[in-house]
Design an enzyme around this catalytic site. Structure first.
Site, mmCIF file in Angstrom:
data_model
loop_
_atom_site.group_PDB
_atom_site.id
_atom_site.type_symbol
_atom_site.label_atom_id
_atom_site.label_comp_id
_atom_site.label_asym_id
_atom_site.label_seq_id
_atom_site.Cartn_x
_atom_site.Cartn_y
_atom_site.Cartn_z
ATOM 1 N N ARG A 9 12.996 10.740 -2.120
ATOM 2 C CA ARG A 9 11.667 10.259 -1.777
ATOM 3 C C ARG A 9 10.881 11.384 -1.097
ATOM 4 O O ARG A 9 11.453 12.221 -0.400
ATOM 5 C CB ARG A 9 11.755 9.058 -0.822
ATOM 6 C CG ARG A 9 10.381 8.427 -0.551
ATOM 7 C CD ARG A 9 10.403 7.418 0.578
ATOM 8 N NE ARG A 9 9.054 6.915 0.823
ATOM 9 C CZ ARG A 9 8.683 6.268 1.909
ATOM 10 N NH1 ARG A 9 9.559 6.051 2.888
ATOM 11 N NH2 ARG A 9 7.444 5.850 2.055
ATOM 12 N N HIS A 10 9.566 11.396 -1.294
ATOM 13 C CA HIS A 10 8.709 12.387 -0.641
ATOM 14 C C HIS A 10 8.867 12.358 0.878
ATOM 15 O O HIS A 10 9.377 11.393 1.451
ATOM 16 C CB HIS A 10 7.239 12.152 -1.005
ATOM 17 C CG HIS A 10 6.744 10.794 -0.608
ATOM 18 N ND1 HIS A 10 6.420 10.463 0.693
ATOM 19 C CD2 HIS A 10 6.529 9.665 -1.333
ATOM 20 C CE1 HIS A 10 6.020 9.216 0.756
ATOM 21 N NE2 HIS A 10 6.089 8.692 -0.466
ATOM 22 N N GLY A 11 8.384 13.389 1.532
ATOM 23 C CA GLY A 11 8.477 13.480 2.984
ATOM 24 C C GLY A 11 7.406 12.686 3.702
ATOM 25 O O GLY A 11 6.608 11.950 3.088
#
Length: 465
Positions: free
Chosen positions: A82-84
């Site tokens: 997942r993105h940050g």
């Protein structure tokens, strides 16, 4: 290294008010130190792995667990990430602005001490154009994760494969994901002591946002008000009403003016400023741990029924991603002639919480015996389906394939923690053929077109859990 800095700007007008304010704060500091563990999908990765607060590059090699009785070496890793950490989306920003305007609607001399503490110690600094963009902390999330995985699996993500461009990188088209995959590459290059980063990823929404092109999901769940009936019922129930009334009273607001959406906006303000700035903002002190658990449950209900086990089509919408991962593993694990080129050692896919949750559900993970509903909140305190633990910012699912004496083996890790495949509880890294046998029904089926475009618009909501 990340440190928590408490932001407490307290303005007092008299000794009595100062004493009241100090009592409020002293009582709530102890109560809300742990509320950060209840922010759902808006949780920091460090809440899942708190040892990273002391050393962000700490790696525990014992999490790789091929059987000690066999000689094994890792040959491939497929990672879904997942993105940050990110800014609020535009809808969240507008809710925050509405909340801020509501709190400032009275004359300052009519403010409660709680409201004064917040409005004197916080300003509205979010803007619509932030709209979910990756923040600096989010880029650091990705760089550090890449460096830890490189240290954990140097033969797959170390200097040699990175230098030769043998790491496949795919991303969702959303800017926070593109920024994340760039930062991930920066982390790999930094760990490999390579100064120049030649970004080599590509965008693939068909894999990483497949739910958008699944009519059975879009019409049956996303646009179907009844699909989230349990969420709406809990939102209007006594647990949520109790938190809303308590917070409204602290802020000196009429009960009906603090809607459930605005209550959630106040809770999210605490989570955003912890994730973005590593600070406890004044908003945090409105909530104690009991409040946070209620709000977390509401968030988990939404993700369960909208993205995970609640409806069959939720997980089936991730069939393309499931097949892609297993095709990649098949290719990496098959015998080959000496003249054939070796497979890519690593495949990194950067997506969303909405990407990870359906796949985890399809794999049969985090499925409690009783589904969460509006009526069983108190029975669900020990549930395994907690998005705060499963899909915080920078969440990751790793499929590590080993070449072993008895044949290829596969290990699953979620957020750098070993997780066993359902039905294969005896081993951390079972034989790959046994994993394929356990998922044979999906490998031979899980037809995206049939499930999503079938008769009557695909599978709509159901309660067969």
């Amino acid at each position: 290294m990340f440190f928590l800095h408490f932001l407490l700007h307290i303005v007092v007008t008299s000794a009595d008010v100062a004493n009241i304010n100090n009592n409020n704060i002293n009582t709530n500091i102890n109560n809300n130190i742990n509320i950060a563990a209840h922010f759902g999908t808006k949780s920091r990765y460090e809440e899942v792995n708190p040892h990273l607060l002391a050393d962000i590059l700490a790696v525990n090699h014992s999490i790789l667990r091929p059987p000690a009785t066999e000689r094994c070496s890792p040959v491939h890793v497929s990672a879904l990430v997942r993105h940050g950490s990110r800014y609020p989306t535009v809808n969240n920003v507008r809710a925050i602005r509405k909340l801020s305007d509501l709190l400032r609607s009275q004359r300052p001399q009519e403010w409660t001490s709680w409201r004064r503490d917040i409005l004197d110690g916080w300003r509205m600094w979010y803007t619509d154009d932030m709209d979910g963009e990756l923040v600096h902390k989010g880029r650091e999330d990705m760089r550090h994760l890449a460096r830890r995985l490189s240290l954990l699996l140097p033969s797959l993500l170390g200097e040699e494969p990175v230098r030769r461009g043998r790491v496949q990188l795919l991303s969702s088209s959303k800017h926070r994901c593109v920024s994340s995959v760039e930062a991930f590459q920066e982390g790999l290059h930094l760990q490999a002591h390579l100064s120049h980063v030649d970004y080599s990823h590509r965008v693939d929404d068909q894999l990483l946002r497949s739910f958008e092109r699944c009519p059975g999901y879009v019409e049956g769940v996303e646009k179907n008000h009844t699909a989230l009936a349990e969420v709406h019922k809990f939102q209007d129930g006594q647990e949520m009403d109790g938190v809303r009334t308590k917070v409204a009273d602290k802020l000196g607001l009429p009960g009906d003016s603090l809607t459930a959406d605005l209550l959630e906006a106040a809770f999210f303000l605490c989570s955003y400023e912890l994730a973005i700035k590593s600070q406890h903002s004044p908003w945090c002190f409105l909530f104690d741990q009991d409040d946070a658990q209620v709000l977390e449950y509401k968030l988990d209900l939404k993700q369960y029924w909208k993205r995970a086990h609640g409806h069959a089509i939720n997980s089936l919408s991730s069939c393309p991603l499931f097949h892609h991962i297993f095709r990649t593993l098949d290719k990496a694990g098959r015998p080959r002639r000496s003249s054939e080129a070796p497979p890519e050692p690593a495949s990194i896919l950067i997506g969303h919480a909405e990407t990870l949750l359906p796949l985890l559900a399809l794999l049969g993970l985090y499925k409690d015996q009783a589904p969460p509903t509006a009526d069983n909140y108190h029975a669900q305190h020990g549930r395994t389906f907690r998005t705060s633990k499963i899909v915080p910012y920078a969440a990751n699912v790793l499929f590590v394939l080993y070449d072993c004496q008895r044949g290829p083996r596969l290990q699953l890790l979620v957020n750098e923690t070993p997780v066993r495949f359902p039905g294969l509880w005896a081993e951390d890294a079972p034989l790959y053929r046994d994993v394929r046998a356990a998922y044979r029904h999906l490998l031979d089926g899980c037809d995206f077109h049939k499930e999503c475009h079938g008769a009557h618009g695909g599978r709509g909501p159901n309660t067969e859990l």
